[in-house]
Design an enzyme around this catalytic site. Structure first.
Site, short mmCIF file in Angstrom:
data_model
loop_
_atom_site.label_atom_id
_atom_site.label_comp_id
_atom_site.label_asym_id
_atom_site.label_seq_id
_atom_site.Cartn_x
_atom_site.Cartn_y
_atom_site.Cartn_z
N CYS A 146 0.84 -1.20 0.00
CA CYS A 146 0.00 0.00 0.00
C CYS A 146 0.86 1.24 0.00
O CYS A 146 0.65 2.16 0.79
CB CYS A 146 -0.89 0.01 1.24
N ASP A 147 1.87 1.29 -0.85
CA ASP A 147 2.76 2.44 -0.92
C ASP A 147 2.81 2.92 -2.36
O ASP A 147 3.04 2.13 -3.27
CB ASP A 147 4.16 2.06 -0.44
#
Ligand SMILES: *Cc1c(COP(=O)(O)O)cnc(C)c1O
Length: 376
Positions: free
Chosen positions: A324-325
């Site tokens: 989730c980056d």
């Protein structure tokens, strides 16, 4: 992919993502390099892949080792490397690490500043030291920037001072940048070192070694010159600048030795489009920038990717990792294409991922385990 890796993947069906590395290929690469530059001592740059099976095979081949930390020195000693076959090549070392290396019998150390030289005089009295000079990194896909090396003028002063401090001013080094695809960069760097070498001799310094660093390239998405072309260019330049009084020659290859020996197998987690008629599909894999593909930063290293649908019709893709980056995108601007049939659950292979992948993987970012490794 070597037949041994293909067989391992077919028989074992390991969980993904994983790296499978063929140690026989490491040996072939080492031998090819030794044949291309028979006069050079090879110090394998441990940071490229410090796995014990790789180091063990290289010990059997009488390789020497370039270590970046005392921990890497310990890895080498643990698999039977002799301490006097290890060079502490990082120019940035803690005093405690220098002391520990010196006590373990390591006798060759790099430096590129007066401050580091003083540390060496205190913590490794009498050791052989070599000064790294700043050279152009043009032509390198993974440049080492201005972080390392000093100017010719400073190097001259420091080498003279090294002798006055009771150290052995053994040699000079440079690194033309990693994944260096131009032989001319070595020629230019050898010219610079050659002049300094002569200067130092004339100043009465007993300098005897030239360390040409690493940088030798691996084939990723584009062809690169053969290793013999690098060997020929280097020997021609050495002869031009040193005549028949050749100094001891050292090379520190990392990527070339292990890069094409390894394959990462990964799984496709999701294939989607941002809107229905967007031509670009986004392909998300279970490995990304934080799972070990750090050298895709700036899309610098362009890995070749194979899929079960190769040969079928392809379309443009962006390729990203599973975290989730927002930085976890490998390729968005490099015009990658993948088969239209590619789907969630497919296994894909990223070729030539034996160097600078396993150790770049984060520990548990987003909970994902570090990359699994198999040496066959
Ligand atoms: C990283 C490094 C190497 C290895 O470079 P490659 O491009 O992988 O061959 C060699 N020497 C030094 C000092 C390094 O920092």
């Amino acid at each position: 992919m070597t037949p041994k890796i293909a067989r391992f993947l077919a028989d074992r069906q390991p969980a993904t993502p994983c790296l499978v590395l063929d140690v026989d290929r490491v040996e072939e690469n080492f031998r090819a390099l030794a044949a291309a530059l028979p006069l050079a001592q090879i110090y394998y740059a441990v940071k490229a892949n410090p796995a014990a099976p790789v180091l063990e095979r290289l010990v059997q081949l009488d390789s020497r080792f370039d270590a970046a930390s005392f921990e890497e020195i310990e890895f080498c000693l643990a698999v039977g490397a002799r301490a006097d076959a290890i060079s502490f090549g990082n120019t940035i070392k803690k005093g405690s690490a220098i002391s520990a290396a010196h006590a373990a019998g390591v006798s060759m150390f790099a430096f590129d500043s007066a401050e580091e030289l003083e540390k060496l005089a205190v913590h490794a009295p009498g050791a052989r030291v070599y000064c790294r000079i700043l050279v152009e990194n043009a032509g390198a896909d993974w440049p080492l920037s201005r972080k390392f090396g000093t100017t010719i003028e400073t190097a001259k002063d420091l080498m003279i001072r090294a002798g006055e401090m009771g150290l052995d001013p053994f040699g000079l080094s440079f690194h033309v940048g990693s994944q260096q695809t131009s032989t001319a960069s070595y020629e230019a760097a050898i010219g610079r070192v050659g002049m300094l070498f002569t200067d130092l001799k004339e100043a009465g310094v007993n300098v005897r070694m030239v360390n040409l660093g690493g940088g030798f390239p691996v084939r990723y998405s584009s062809e690169v010159p053969e290793i013999d072309q690098f060997g020929d260019a280097i020997m021609t330049a050495m002869t031009r600048h040193f005549g028949n009084a050749l100094p001891e020659m050292v090379i520190e290859p990392g990527r070339f030795v292990v890069g094409d020996a390894g394959v990462v197998q990964a799984e496709v987690v999701l294939v989607t489009r941002k809107s229905k008629d967007d031509p670009i599909r986004w392909v998300y894999l279970d490995i990304g920038r934080f799972g070990g593909l750090a050298e895709t930063e700036g899309e610098a290293i362009k890995y070749r990717i194979t899929t079960p649908h190769d040969g079928g019709q392809t379309g443009p893709v962006a390729i990203a990792g599973p975290t989730c980056d927002g930085a976890d995108i490998m390729y968005e601007k490099s015009n990658y294409r993948m088969p239209l049939a590619l789907a969630c659950g497919d296994r894909v292979e990223l070729l030539a991922t034996g160097a600078y992948v396993t150790t770049y993987a984060s520990q548990r970012f987003n909970g994902f385990a570090p990359l699994a490794e198999y040496y066959v």
